[in-house]
Design a protein around this motif. Sequence first.
Motif, short mmCIF file in Angstrom:
data_model
loop_
_atom_site.label_atom_id
_atom_site.label_comp_id
_atom_site.label_asym_id
_atom_site.label_seq_id
_atom_site.Cartn_x
_atom_site.Cartn_y
_atom_site.Cartn_z
N ASN A 175 0.85 -1.19 0.00
CA ASN A 175 0.00 0.00 0.00
C ASN A 175 0.89 1.24 0.00
OD1 ASN A 175 -2.12 1.74 0.20
ND2 ASN A 175 -2.92 0.88 2.10
N SER A 176 0.82 2.03 -1.03
CA SER A 176 1.71 3.18 -1.16
C SER A 176 0.95 4.50 -1.03
CB SER A 176 2.45 3.12 -2.50
OG SER A 176 1.49 3.17 -3.53
N GLU A 177 0.18 4.61 0.04
CA GLU A 177 -0.55 5.86 0.27
C GLU A 177 0.42 6.94 0.73
OE1 GLU A 177 -3.98 5.66 2.74
OE2 GLU A 177 -4.55 3.71 1.94
N LYS A 178 0.26 8.10 0.15
CA LYS A 178 1.12 9.23 0.50
C LYS A 178 0.67 9.78 1.85
CE LYS A 178 2.23 13.89 -0.85
NZ LYS A 178 1.72 15.06 -1.50
N GLN A 179 1.64 9.95 2.76
CA GLN A 179 1.30 10.54 4.05
C GLN A 179 1.04 12.02 3.87
OE1 GLN A 179 3.98 9.83 7.25
NE2 GLN A 179 2.85 8.00 7.80
N GLN A 180 -0.01 12.50 4.53
CA GLN A 180 -0.39 13.90 4.40
C GLN A 180 0.46 14.76 5.33
OE1 GLN A 180 -4.53 14.67 4.97
NE2 GLN A 180 -4.38 16.73 4.18
N SER A 181 1.02 15.80 4.77
CA SER A 181 1.83 16.75 5.52
C SER A 181 0.90 17.83 6.09
CB SER A 181 2.86 17.39 4.60
OG SER A 181 3.36 18.57 5.15
N PRO A 182 1.25 18.42 7.25
CA PRO A 182 0.45 19.54 7.76
C PRO A 182 0.37 20.70 6.76
CG PRO A 182 2.01 18.81 9.43
CD PRO A 182 2.32 18.05 8.16
N LEU A 183 1.37 20.81 5.90
CA LEU A 183 1.38 21.88 4.91
C LEU A 183 0.33 21.66 3.82
CD1 LEU A 183 5.22 22.42 4.48
CD2 LEU A 183 3.63 23.71 5.89
N ASP A 184 -0.15 20.41 3.68
CA ASP A 184 -1.17 20.12 2.67
C ASP A 184 -2.49 20.82 2.97
OD1 ASP A 184 0.60 18.52 1.28
OD2 ASP A 184 -0.12 16.65 2.18
N ASN A 185 -2.71 21.19 4.23
CA ASN A 185 -3.96 21.84 4.62
C ASN A 185 -3.91 23.36 4.49
OD1 ASN A 185 -5.19 19.41 5.29
ND2 ASN A 185 -4.29 19.43 7.32
N LEU A 186 -2.74 23.91 4.19
CA LEU A 186 -2.62 25.35 4.02
C LEU A 186 -3.18 25.76 2.67
CD1 LEU A 186 0.95 25.97 5.47
CD2 LEU A 186 -1.24 26.41 6.56
N PRO A 187 -3.70 26.98 2.58
CA PRO A 187 -4.23 27.43 1.29
C PRO A 187 -3.13 27.49 0.23
CG PRO A 187 -4.64 29.07 3.02
CD PRO A 187 -3.81 27.98 3.62
N ARG A 188 -3.48 27.13 -0.97
CA ARG A 188 -2.55 27.19 -2.09
C ARG A 188 -2.49 28.61 -2.63
NH1 ARG A 188 -0.12 22.94 -0.91
NH2 ARG A 188 -1.11 20.96 -1.26
N SER A 189 -1.34 28.96 -3.16
CA SER A 189 -1.17 30.27 -3.76
C SER A 189 -1.91 30.32 -5.09
CB SER A 189 0.31 30.55 -3.99
OG SER A 189 0.47 31.79 -4.64
N ASP A 190 -2.49 31.47 -5.37
CA ASP A 190 -3.12 31.70 -6.66
C ASP A 190 -2.03 31.94 -7.71
OD1 ASP A 190 -5.80 31.36 -5.98
OD2 ASP A 190 -5.95 33.39 -5.18
N PRO A 191 -2.41 31.96 -9.00
CA PRO A 191 -1.41 32.19 -10.06
C PRO A 191 -0.65 33.51 -9.83
CG PRO A 191 -3.53 31.54 -11.01
CD PRO A 191 -3.75 31.74 -9.54
N PRO A 192 0.63 33.53 -10.17
CA PRO A 192 1.45 34.72 -9.93
C PRO A 192 0.86 36.01 -10.48
CG PRO A 192 2.84 32.89 -10.57
CD PRO A 192 1.42 32.42 -10.72
#
Length: 149
Positions: free
Chosen positions: A1-18
């Motif tokens: 089973n190769s599930e990717k572990q979720q990082s705390p940073l995954d829950n932060l909002p993503r940046s919009d396009p530059p």
Amino acid sequence: NSEKQQSPLDNLPRSDPPILVLARTRFILEHGESVLPPYHIVNSNSECIAVWCKTGRWSTLQASVFLHSTAIGNAKSATALTLGVAATNPWLIPAFATVGLAAVGTPWLMLKMANDKWTVATTSLTEKFWAQAEPEVFVECIEKWSNIR
């Protein structure tokens, strides 16, 4: 089973396009205090400006983390104190429980009020921004968000 572990940073909002981040930054620089909510240490500060320019959401991670951690710390302290008092003076339990609820509830209430104000500020700034945004900002964002490119 190769599930990717979720990082705390995954829950932060993503940046919009530059192009959108830069357009929002120019918008704030051009219009300044006429479009910004009045300064408040929790509801409207420099971090809110930076987060809005980067993500389109008016908020502050510092205040959010502080209020969450205060509520959790107060809950631990209130529980320990109430249990300690309950062992020796059970008649004081209602008083300590009331103080404990206030100590835990107040930061949560403050966070709820801040979130409400952040939502109002997000909506207001976003509407004002898009009302004057250049066509190339629209085109670039549509392309990025629709995965055309």
